[in-house]
Design a protein around this motif. Sequence first.
Motif, PDB file in Angstrom:
ATOM      1  N   MET A   1       0.829  -1.210   0.000  1.00 37.17           N
ATOM      2  CA  MET A   1       0.000   0.000   0.000  1.00 37.17           C
ATOM      3  C   MET A   1       0.864   1.261   0.000  1.00 37.17           C
ATOM      4  N   GLY A   2       1.984   1.217   0.700  1.00 40.54           N
ATOM      5  CA  GLY A   2       2.876   2.363   0.734  1.00 40.54           C
ATOM      6  C   GLY A   2       3.500   2.656  -0.625  1.00 40.54           C
ATOM      7  N   VAL A   3       3.913   1.604  -1.333  1.00 36.00           N
ATOM      8  CA  VAL A   3       4.476   1.786  -2.677  1.00 36.00           C
ATOM      9  C   VAL A   3       3.421   2.367  -3.616  1.00 36.00           C
ATOM     10  N   GLU A   4       2.183   1.907  -3.490  1.00 34.14           N
ATOM     11  CA  GLU A   4       1.101   2.457  -4.309  1.00 34.14           C
ATOM     12  C   GLU A   4       0.902   3.943  -4.025  1.00 34.14           C
ATOM     13  N   MET A   5       0.994   4.333  -2.749  1.00 32.89           N
ATOM     14  CA  MET A   5       0.821   5.745  -2.390  1.00 32.89           C
ATOM     15  C   MET A   5       1.951   6.602  -2.967  1.00 32.89           C
ATOM     16  N   ILE A   6       3.157   6.077  -2.966  1.00 31.12           N
ATOM     17  CA  ILE A   6       4.275   6.806  -3.564  1.00 31.12           C
ATOM     18  C   ILE A   6       4.075   6.943  -5.071  1.00 31.12           C
ATOM     19  N   ASP A   7       3.667   5.876  -5.723  1.00 31.79           N
ATOM     20  CA  ASP A   7       3.401   5.932  -7.166  1.00 31.79           C
ATOM     21  C   ASP A   7       2.355   6.998  -7.502  1.00 31.79           C
ATOM     22  N   GLU A   8       1.317   7.069  -6.671  1.00 28.25           N
ATOM     23  CA  GLU A   8       0.259   8.060  -6.909  1.00 28.25           C
ATOM     24  C   GLU A   8       0.812   9.480  -6.838  1.00 28.25           C
ATOM     25  N   LYS A   9       1.666   9.751  -5.846  1.00 26.42           N
ATOM     26  CA  LYS A   9       2.243  11.088  -5.721  1.00 26.42           C
ATOM     27  C   LYS A   9       3.246  11.369  -6.839  1.00 26.42           C
ATOM     28  N   LEU A  10       3.997  10.366  -7.266  1.00 25.54           N
ATOM     29  CA  LEU A  10       4.985  10.559  -8.326  1.00 25.54           C
ATOM     30  C   LEU A  10       4.326  10.952  -9.641  1.00 25.54           C
ATOM     31  N   ARG A  11       3.114  10.478  -9.869  1.00 26.77           N
ATOM     32  CA  ARG A  11       2.410  10.824 -11.111  1.00 26.77           C
ATOM     33  C   ARG A  11       2.090  12.317 -11.186  1.00 26.77           C
TER      34      ARG A  11
END
Length: 383
Positions: free
Chosen positions: A223-233
């Motif tokens: 879930m944390g990696v997904e949250m980082i991916d969302e912000k990176l976009r």
Amino acid sequence: MSKIFIVNIRERDFVDSPFLVRDKVMAMAKNGKPYMTLKLVDRTGEVEGRVWDRVDEFNDLFGKDDFIRVKGKASVYLGKMQLVVQEIERLDEDKISLADFLPVSARDAQVMAAELRQKVDSLRNPHLQALLKAFLDDVAFLQAYCKAPAAKSMHHVYLGGLLEHSLAVADLADDICRRYPDLDRDLLVAGALLHDIGKVEELRYVRTFDYTDEGKLLGHIVMGVEMIDEKLRGLENFPRPLALLLKHLLLSHHGQYEYGSPKRPKTMEAVVLNFIDDLDAKINGVRTHIEKEPDSDSAWTSYHRLYDRYFFKPQGLSESVNSSDELQERAAVMAPALSARPETKPKKMDKKPTFGFSLADQLKGKSLDLFAANPDKEDGDDR
């Protein structure tokens, strides 16, 4: 209704106070009579409740996560405070103050929030600083990050625990980088602040601490990696290699597959993060275990099932010992307790997490020949 906090309960006190039921277990005594064991909590701690009479009647009144008014007598049993419950009344939420029932970090929330911003401002890498500020500018995330516990039961199990733990790991990262200046300090500090961000959605922390459905199915690492991916976009020109290294920190910070880590640490920053995260978690866990038995006169704690040991409480050694007679007297007092340990130690489970994972343990049974035709495990085999 007046509230008696658990930390203030003393032996032989008559207690009449509301509590939150964190756990409720029905069992059968040797004489065939049912009894009930309760885990009662408020923001100052937890206490065990035992119901010996009117068990079936009380069982129908309430369930786990309910608020109840308890009347009973306090007593110390095996070094732990216990309530022998005589009366139980279920309470509606409007009759209590929720702030009385969930433990809160001893650190000031505003001070920790200011420290968080200072850590982010200290990052010299503009890409990592932009990513961290994207999280800070997300009001809903920031509120959850500052409020969430760090775990359900292992360490920093209180509101604000996640932020307290993350700041402590970031401080340890700074300490390590001063000793080893070749480490990427900004990457390590950013990883320390972000390594557990998935816990804001993995855990529920309204009445009691528990896992969400998403937390049980995915876990905070994914879930944390997904949250980082969302912000990176939402960020322009964030270097892909840097994103890869940062996400590896999250994916490997548990260290080993058996501890729930999708990947093992494969960069120096990942190795360091694994150890300092584990260090802060264990220090807090052991401290909490020692502090939860203030009424015990023993020099030893009760058995800790996860760490598979008893812990010595060193308060007696802090006093000055001025003569050999005092030393001999202390040794004589401690000897029976030490000799009795193996006889009372609960049976070990077949597989149990260990307190540490040394380099020797990791290399045991491994081939050290770097040029062997069949190495122990290929990189592509990682799960």
